[in-house]
Design a protein around this motif. Structure first.
Motif, PDB file in Angstrom:
ATOM      1  N   LEU A 100       0.826  -1.203   0.000  1.00  0.00           N
ATOM      2  CA  LEU A 100       0.000   0.000   0.000  1.00  0.00           C
ATOM      3  C   LEU A 100       0.863   1.256   0.000  1.00  0.00           C
ATOM      4  O   LEU A 100       0.580   2.211  -0.740  1.00  0.00           O
ATOM      5  N   ILE A 101       1.914   1.276   0.800  1.00  0.00           N
ATOM      6  CA  ILE A 101       2.806   2.435   0.861  1.00  0.00           C
ATOM      7  C   ILE A 101       3.470   2.665  -0.494  1.00  0.00           C
ATOM      8  O   ILE A 101       3.562   3.803  -0.965  1.00  0.00           O
ATOM      9  N   PHE A 102       3.919   1.585  -1.136  1.00  0.00           N
ATOM     10  CA  PHE A 102       4.511   1.715  -2.465  1.00  0.00           C
ATOM     11  C   PHE A 102       3.496   2.277  -3.457  1.00  0.00           C
ATOM     12  O   PHE A 102       3.789   3.208  -4.210  1.00  0.00           O
ATOM     13  N   TYR A 103       2.299   1.722  -3.447  1.00  0.00           N
ATOM     14  CA  TYR A 103       1.240   2.170  -4.355  1.00  0.00           C
ATOM     15  C   TYR A 103       0.917   3.648  -4.128  1.00  0.00           C
ATOM     16  O   TYR A 103       0.810   4.428  -5.085  1.00  0.00           O
ATOM     17  N   LEU A 104       0.756   4.048  -2.880  1.00  0.00           N
ATOM     18  CA  LEU A 104       0.434   5.442  -2.572  1.00  0.00           C
ATOM     19  C   LEU A 104       1.583   6.374  -2.948  1.00  0.00           C
ATOM     20  O   LEU A 104       1.349   7.505  -3.384  1.00  0.00           O
ATOM     21  N   GLY A 105       2.822   5.901  -2.789  1.00  0.00           N
ATOM     22  CA  GLY A 105       3.973   6.704  -3.198  1.00  0.00           C
ATOM     23  C   GLY A 105       3.972   6.969  -4.694  1.00  0.00           C
ATOM     24  O   GLY A 105       4.195   8.101  -5.142  1.00  0.00           O
ATOM     25  N   VAL A 106       3.703   5.928  -5.481  1.00  0.00           N
ATOM     26  CA  VAL A 106       3.628   6.084  -6.935  1.00  0.00           C
ATOM     27  C   VAL A 106       2.453   6.983  -7.304  1.00  0.00           C
ATOM     28  O   VAL A 106       2.559   7.859  -8.173  1.00  0.00           O
ATOM     29  N   LEU A 107       1.317   6.784  -6.657  1.00  0.00           N
ATOM     30  CA  LEU A 107       0.129   7.599  -6.912  1.00  0.00           C
ATOM     31  C   LEU A 107       0.390   9.070  -6.583  1.00  0.00           C
ATOM     32  O   LEU A 107       0.003   9.971  -7.345  1.00  0.00           O
ATOM     33  N   LEU A 108       1.063   9.330  -5.464  1.00  0.00           N
ATOM     34  CA  LEU A 108       1.384  10.705  -5.079  1.00  0.00           C
ATOM     35  C   LEU A 108       2.353  11.331  -6.075  1.00  0.00           C
ATOM     36  O   LEU A 108       2.191  12.497  -6.453  1.00  0.00           O
ATOM     37  N   TRP A 109       3.338  10.597  -6.498  1.00  0.00           N
ATOM     38  CA  TRP A 109       4.301  11.085  -7.485  1.00  0.00           C
ATOM     39  C   TRP A 109       3.572  11.492  -8.776  1.00  0.00           C
ATOM     40  O   TRP A 109       3.797  12.580  -9.305  1.00  0.00           O
ATOM     41  N   GLY A 110       2.696  10.636  -9.261  1.00  0.00           N
ATOM     42  CA  GLY A 110       1.916  10.952 -10.460  1.00  0.00           C
ATOM     43  C   GLY A 110       0.967  12.112 -10.227  1.00  0.00           C
ATOM     44  O   GLY A 110       0.774  12.957 -11.111  1.00  0.00           O
ATOM     45  N   GLY A 111       0.367  12.178  -9.049  1.00  0.00           N
ATOM     46  CA  GLY A 111      -0.547  13.268  -8.726  1.00  0.00           C
ATOM     47  C   GLY A 111       0.152  14.614  -8.680  1.00  0.00           C
ATOM     48  O   GLY A 111      -0.367  15.619  -9.182  1.00  0.00           O
ATOM     49  N   ILE A 112       1.338  14.642  -8.095  1.00  0.00           N
ATOM     50  CA  ILE A 112       2.102  15.890  -8.037  1.00  0.00           C
ATOM     51  C   ILE A 112       2.515  16.316  -9.442  1.00  0.00           C
ATOM     52  O   ILE A 112       2.415  17.498  -9.804  1.00  0.00           O
TER      53      ILE A 112
END
Length: 173
Positions: A100-112
């Motif tokens: 989940l942390i990995f997924y959210l990190g990738v999602l945040l990177w794309g969101g930013i």
């Protein structure tokens, strides 16, 4: 372990406060949908209601997510999990929360990256007739994903404490 407990306390307190306030966003969503129904029935339909309802729902969902994780209200396959000991649950949760942390990190990177694009090119707008700016909802999404990432790390720390057999701070409603 004091830094872990401090992190858990701070993140849980922040996400609980934001989650409790966000709960009332459902009333704003209901008001927009009610106006949409009234305007379609009695007046000229409003152009903004569908997209505004979508934006409100995104904010409601994404800002309420960390609170949902904190309260254990997220969906979990309980076929075997319910019968396991606390330590075994913690061990399995450590593995799954790392994903989940990995997924959210990738999602945040794309969101930013997407939010930067919206700001960089003069304000990205929706292609609909209303044409609202997209950056406000992208900022809300980035904040919500970031808070969810912080909460996932808090849950990881709680599982580490459980695995070590230590007392875990209890969520106070």
């Amino acid at each position: 372990m004091t830094p872990l407990r401090r992190y858990i306390a701070v993140v849980d307190r922040i996400n609980r406060a934001i989650g409790r306030v966000t709960m009332y966003g459902i009333f704003a969503l209901m008001a927009v949908l009610l106006w949409s129904s009234i305007s379609k029935t009695f007046f000229n339909p409003s152009l903004w209601t569908l997209e505004m309802a979508q934006f409100l729902m995104v904010g409601y969902y994404i800002l309420g997510g960390p609170y949902s994780i904190q309260m254990g209200s997220n969906v979990r396959m309980d076929l075997l999990y319910g019968e396991w000991s606390t330590r075994r649950k913690a061990a399995v949760d450590i593995v799954t929360v790392c994903f989940l942390i990995f997924y959210l990190g990738v999602l945040l990177w794309g969101g930013i990256d997407s939010t930067e694009y919206a700001f960089k090119y003069g304000g990205e707008r929706s292609p609909t007739a209303w044409r609202p700016y997209i950056w406000p909802i992208k900022v809300v999404m980035c904040i919500g994903i970031f808070l969810m990432l912080l909460q996932a790390i808090s849950e990881l720390f709680k599982d580490i404490l459980r695995l070590r057999g230590e007392e875990v701070p209890v969520n106070v409603l």
